[in-house]
Design a protein around this motif. Structure first.
Motif, short mmCIF file in Angstrom:
data_model
loop_
_atom_site.label_atom_id
_atom_site.label_comp_id
_atom_site.label_asym_id
_atom_site.label_seq_id
_atom_site.Cartn_x
_atom_site.Cartn_y
_atom_site.Cartn_z
N UNK A 63 0.81 -1.21 0.00
CA UNK A 63 0.00 0.00 0.00
C UNK A 63 0.85 1.27 0.00
N UNK A 64 2.12 1.11 -0.30
CA UNK A 64 3.06 2.23 -0.36
C UNK A 64 3.28 2.57 -1.83
N UNK A 65 2.92 3.75 -2.26
CA UNK A 65 2.92 4.17 -3.67
C UNK A 65 2.40 3.05 -4.57
N UNK A 66 1.14 2.60 -4.33
CA UNK A 66 0.63 1.40 -5.00
C UNK A 66 0.43 1.55 -6.50
N UNK A 67 0.26 2.80 -6.98
CA UNK A 67 -0.04 3.01 -8.39
C UNK A 67 1.09 3.72 -9.13
N UNK A 68 2.27 3.74 -8.53
CA UNK A 68 3.37 4.53 -9.09
C UNK A 68 4.36 3.67 -9.85
N UNK A 69 4.90 4.23 -10.92
CA UNK A 69 6.09 3.68 -11.54
C UNK A 69 7.29 4.16 -10.72
#
Length: 580
Positions: free
Chosen positions: A302-308
């Motif tokens: 759940x840590x920067x879940x949608x980040x490249x």
């Protein structure tokens, strides 16, 4: 010329510009101390070997260069190992030189024999036991190279007594070659051994890939860690930020690389809400010299879940260890980032997402202004001072006494005061905060402050501690008084092990087990007993005049034990679900 093993070691120390070492002598390192006393190198006699390692850390963390500590065999070396382990965890280059029983005694359980070499292997970057005087020169030269190259770290050299006194013919040519080797290592950054650096054939393509992802990002975040904790890396980051707009967050070890006012703050368990929210909502996280340790990432899924994730780190082992990167460069930040900056400048020129990024940046700055203040966690009904406001105001008090806030160096111990300092103190430059991050060693602050002051004459060092931490190495007040260094020790006293008590408050239904002190010393009287000036900040409105006069001083501030470090992320929860 004939040189003893001890004399060869001293020669190498001098070649490296080592002018001060810290330690405590004992029987099996006395030959080295006899040589040291004639060398012109300053020796600082600490009162506990653990402190010697932290003094070396204070020197190394502020200069970026290896520093040296000493201990004798057995209990002396074993006492030293905590500070060596701390240096390993925080990537600090120190050289620990320990005495050992004569080689013929090894394995016989002789007096003060201990397997220093074996004990040190898991907690050092490299360890060596020198069993022949012929190996001394190469071992010590290599130790400095290993400590400073790639991801820095501690190296321990165990030297039996007979090797210290054994003689060897050393030619002028051999000494000249050693000096040249050191000079070449210092001169050429590319010559620093890093066997796992990104291959040159892949470098340009990866830089272009970084630039492409950054150019397309609408909600990017720049995540800075301890691997960027140098003036060179900070300058490279400033140039990148001038070319590309993105909010900045840091790990604990990255605090100060950019000014506190320009950052959303720390991420993680006690990170700011704005920093944790930015990481959670980001579509691109550009990681510079940081790793995704549990205190920063929490629940990693759940840590920067949608980040490249774009990751630059000098240690290949850290890339992909916790979270897989979209692209990565195994390089030091100051070397790789300028190339990325140049590529980004070309890629974002006239880009359509620039305005979207600007709006994202403004939104995050507004969120910081809305949620980040000195009352977060404050027990408002308390008649005692707000520790956050006190810590935040310290540089202004120092400036009233003629000191430069930029020149102040801050050390901390570990606990609530550490987090308040990282959250609230207005840091303005790299290497301004020295704190035990990964290992979290209580007792770190005072001896590290001694080392920082030794390496930075003319600058004021402020050590923030708690009444739990300060007693871990309180004997080093004697060292501080003896050296008459410009160190101000500020003890926040709440009668508890504050961070332990806070976790028991929130996680264990206020079952305060072994976290409240039944008896505390009078820290003002203790300091004066060691020969220091002391001030009571609760009773003296002009405490700062005493605190920041020339020489050492201790300041005591009593605070409410109900004060909490917030935000606080409970284990198993995402960072954005913090108690605020």
């Amino acid at each position: 010329m004939k040189l003893t093993g001890s004399e060869i070691i001293i020669q190498v120390l001098k070649m490296h510009g080592i002018d001060v070492v810290a330690g405590i002598p004992g029987g099996y390192i006395l030959p080295f101390y006899d040589t040291l006393a004639k060398s012109g190198i300053r020796h600082v006699l600490v009162r506990h070997e653990q402190a010697a390692g932290f003094v070396a850390q204070g020197i190394a963390r502020t200069t970026g260069k290896p520093a040296v500590c000493l201990a004798t065999s057995g209990p002396g070396a074993i006492n030293l190992l905590t500070s060596v382990a701390d240096a390993r965890c925080d990537s600090v280059p120190i050289i620990a030189i320990t005495g050992q029983v004569p080689t013929s005694f090894i394995g016989t359980d002789s007096f003060q024999e201990g397997d220093t070499f074996g004990l040190s292997m898991p907690i050092t970057k490299h360890s060596a036991m020198i069993k022949r005087v012929e190996d001394v020169l190469e071992t010590v030269l290599s130790a400095f190279e290993i400590a400073a190259s790639g991801r820095p770290g501690p190296v321990l050299i165990d030297v039996p007594r007979d090797v210290q006194v054994a003689q060897l013919d050393v030619t002028d040519a051999e000494l000249s070659a050693a000096r040249k080797r050191i000079a070449d290592f210092d001169r050429f950054a590319e010559g620093r051994r890093n066997l796992f650096r990104t291959k040159s054939g892949d470098y340009d393509a990866l830089v272009a890939q970084f630039a492409d992802v950054l150019a397309g990002a609408k909600q990017p975040v720049l995540y800075i860690g301890g691997g960027a904790q140098s003036p060179e890396a900070a300058a490279a980051i400033a140039s990148f930020r001038a070319a590309y707009t993105a909010p900045v967050v840091t790990s604990l070890m990255g605090v100060g690389v950019t000014e506190s006012a320009e950052s959303l703050g720390m991420v993680g368990m006690h990170g700011s809400y704005a920093a944790n929210r930015a990481m959670h909502d980001a579509d691109c996280v550009f990681v510079l010299g940081a790793r995704f340790d549990d205190r920063a990432a929490g629940v990693s899924s759940q840590f920067c879940p949608n980040a490249k994730i774009l990751h630059i780190d000098v240690d290949a082992a850290e890339i992909g260890k916790i979270l897989p990167p979209f692209a990565s460069l195994v390089y030091d930040v100051q070397t790789a980032l300028p190339a990325v900056t140049a590529a980004v400048q070309a890629a974002v020129a006239g880009g359509e997402t620039a305005q979207v990024r600007e709006a994202w940046y403004r939104d995050m700055q507004a969120l910081k202004a809305e949620t980040d203040n000195l009352l977060v966690g404050r027990r408002t009904e308390s008649a005692l001072p707000n520790p956050r406001a006190f810590i935040a105001g310290v540089p202004a008090f120092a400036e009233q006494c003629g000191l430069s806030a930029r020149d102040i160096i801050v050390t901390t111990d570990v606990g609530q005061h550490q987090m308040w300092t990282a959250q609230c103190y207005p840091f303005v430059r790299p290497r301004q905060l020295l704190t035990s991050g990964s290992l979290g060693t209580m007792g770190f602050g005072l001896p590290t402050a001694v080392g920082a002051a030794l390496a930075n004459p003319g600058k004021r060092v402020i050590c923030f501690s708690g009444d739990g931490s300060i007693l871990m190495n309180v004997q080093e007040l004697a060292t501080l008084a003896e050296q008459q260094l410009d160190v101000t020790v500020i003890v926040l006293e709440n009668g508890t092990l504050g961070m332990v008590r806070q976790q028991q408050k929130f996680l264990f239904e206020k079952n305060y087990s072994a976290s409240v002190f039944m008896q505390n010393p009078d820290f003002v009287a203790v300091a004066r007993g060691f020969g220091l000036r002391a001030a009571d900040a609760n009773a003296e409105s002009d405490w700062h005049k005493t605190a920041f006069a020339k020489g050492p001083c201790l300041v005591r501030l009593r605070i409410d034990p109900e004060e909490d470090v917030l935000p606080f992320v409970v284990a198993g929860h995402a960072n954005i679900d913090s108690l605020r």
